[in-house]
Design an enzyme around this catalytic site. Structure first.
Site, short mmCIF file in Angstrom:
data_model
loop_
_atom_site.label_atom_id
_atom_site.label_comp_id
_atom_site.label_asym_id
_atom_site.label_seq_id
_atom_site.Cartn_x
_atom_site.Cartn_y
_atom_site.Cartn_z
N HIS A 42 74.41 -50.06 -30.35
CA HIS A 42 73.38 -50.88 -29.71
C HIS A 42 73.78 -52.34 -29.86
O HIS A 42 74.68 -52.67 -30.64
CB HIS A 42 72.03 -50.66 -30.41
CG HIS A 42 72.06 -51.19 -31.80
ND1 HIS A 42 72.57 -50.47 -32.86
CD2 HIS A 42 71.74 -52.41 -32.31
CE1 HIS A 42 72.53 -51.20 -33.94
NE2 HIS A 42 72.04 -52.39 -33.64
N HIS A 123 76.70 -58.91 -30.33
CA HIS A 123 77.76 -58.04 -30.84
C HIS A 123 77.30 -56.59 -30.90
O HIS A 123 76.12 -56.31 -31.09
CB HIS A 123 78.24 -58.51 -32.22
CG HIS A 123 77.25 -58.28 -33.33
ND1 HIS A 123 76.06 -58.97 -33.42
CD2 HIS A 123 77.28 -57.44 -34.39
CE1 HIS A 123 75.41 -58.58 -34.50
NE2 HIS A 123 76.11 -57.63 -35.11
P1 2AM Z 1 74.91 -55.46 -37.75
O1 2AM Z 1 75.30 -54.28 -36.94
O2 2AM Z 1 75.77 -56.65 -37.55
O3 2AM Z 1 74.70 -55.14 -39.21
C1 2AM Z 1 69.88 -53.00 -37.47
O4 2AM Z 1 70.24 -53.22 -38.81
C2 2AM Z 1 70.48 -54.04 -36.58
O5 2AM Z 1 70.02 -55.34 -36.97
C3 2AM Z 1 71.99 -54.12 -36.59
O6 2AM Z 1 72.41 -54.47 -35.29
C4 2AM Z 1 72.29 -55.25 -37.53
O7 2AM Z 1 73.47 -55.94 -37.21
C5 2AM Z 1 71.12 -56.16 -37.26
N1 2AM Z 1 70.80 -56.97 -38.42
C6 2AM Z 1 70.66 -56.58 -39.69
N2 2AM Z 1 70.32 -57.62 -40.47
C7 2AM Z 1 70.24 -58.69 -39.67
C8 2AM Z 1 69.92 -60.06 -39.86
N3 2AM Z 1 69.61 -60.53 -41.07
N4 2AM Z 1 69.96 -60.89 -38.80
C9 2AM Z 1 70.27 -60.43 -37.58
N5 2AM Z 1 70.57 -59.13 -37.31
C10 2AM Z 1 70.55 -58.28 -38.34
#
Ligand code: 2AM
Length: 174
Positions: A42, A123
């Site tokens: 996602h 991303h």
């Molecule tokens: P990631 O894949 O880079 O870890 C569920 O955890 C989603 O939220 C994932 O896409 C994760 O990104 C993102 N996520 C988790 N912590 C976050 C944060 N503090 N700020 C922004 N996105 C976050």
């Protein structure tokens, strides 16, 4: 007993057929690290963190009121961060994507839900704890973004699962 808080985020759900293609391509690179499950691919639009379960109806309402056009997303960069996260990203800013992320941020702020102050990073995470990328890998994946969704991140028996609470269509251009 059900927890009264949920770890929530809005995201674009990767269409299943595209997720399969991306995962097959990722696996063909034979990278070391912990792969993200196909069902979990996602692109996060807004990360809300822990929120009271009672807030969900309000979040569904504000998302339903958004009027944002659909757009095409081209993922043509493979990036590794220092923490070992490997992700796909667009090499060019995608106006439609930035508009959607901003519209969500504005609606959340208006509802009194502030997001972290870090800039939005478009991303799609593919792998964690990856020590190194091979040189000169140039991906090219086209993703027609036609809807977005609210997810709860939950710990299941097989690791993290993203449960879709509801999805909404983006406005068709035709
Ligand atoms: P990631 O894949 O880079 O870890 C569920 O955890 C989603 O939220 C994932 O896409 C994760 O990104 C993102 N996520 C988790 N912590 C976050 C944060 N503090 N700020 C922004 N996105 C976050």
């Amino acid at each position: 007993m059900k927890s009264d808080a949920l770890r929530l985020f809005f995201a674009l759900d990767c269409p299943p057929a595209l997720a399969e293609v991306i995962v097959a391509w990722r696996d063909s690179l034979h990278l070391s690290g912990r792969p993200v499950a196909t069902a979990n691919l996602h692109l996060t639009l807004a990360f809300l963190g822990q929120q009271p379960r009672a807030r969900v109806p309000e979040l569904l309402g504000l998302a339903a009121r958004l009027q944002v056009p659909a757009f095409e997303l081209r993922l043509d960069r493979l990036v590794r961060r220092r923490n070992g996260l490997v992700y796909l990203a667009p090499s060019q800013p995608i106006e439609g994507l930035l508009n959607l992320a901003q519209a969500l941020r504005d609606a959340l702020l208006a509802a009194g839900i502030g997001l972290e102050n870090r800039p939005f990073l478009a991303h799609l995470s593919l792998l964690r704890h990856c020590p190194k990328l091979p040189p000169d890998v140039i991906p090219s994946f086209d993703w027609p973004a036609t809807n977005f969704a609210l997810y709860a991140s939950e710990q299941g028996p097989h690791g993290t699962q993203y449960r879709q609470l509801q999805q909404w269509p983006l406005l068709r251009n035709d």
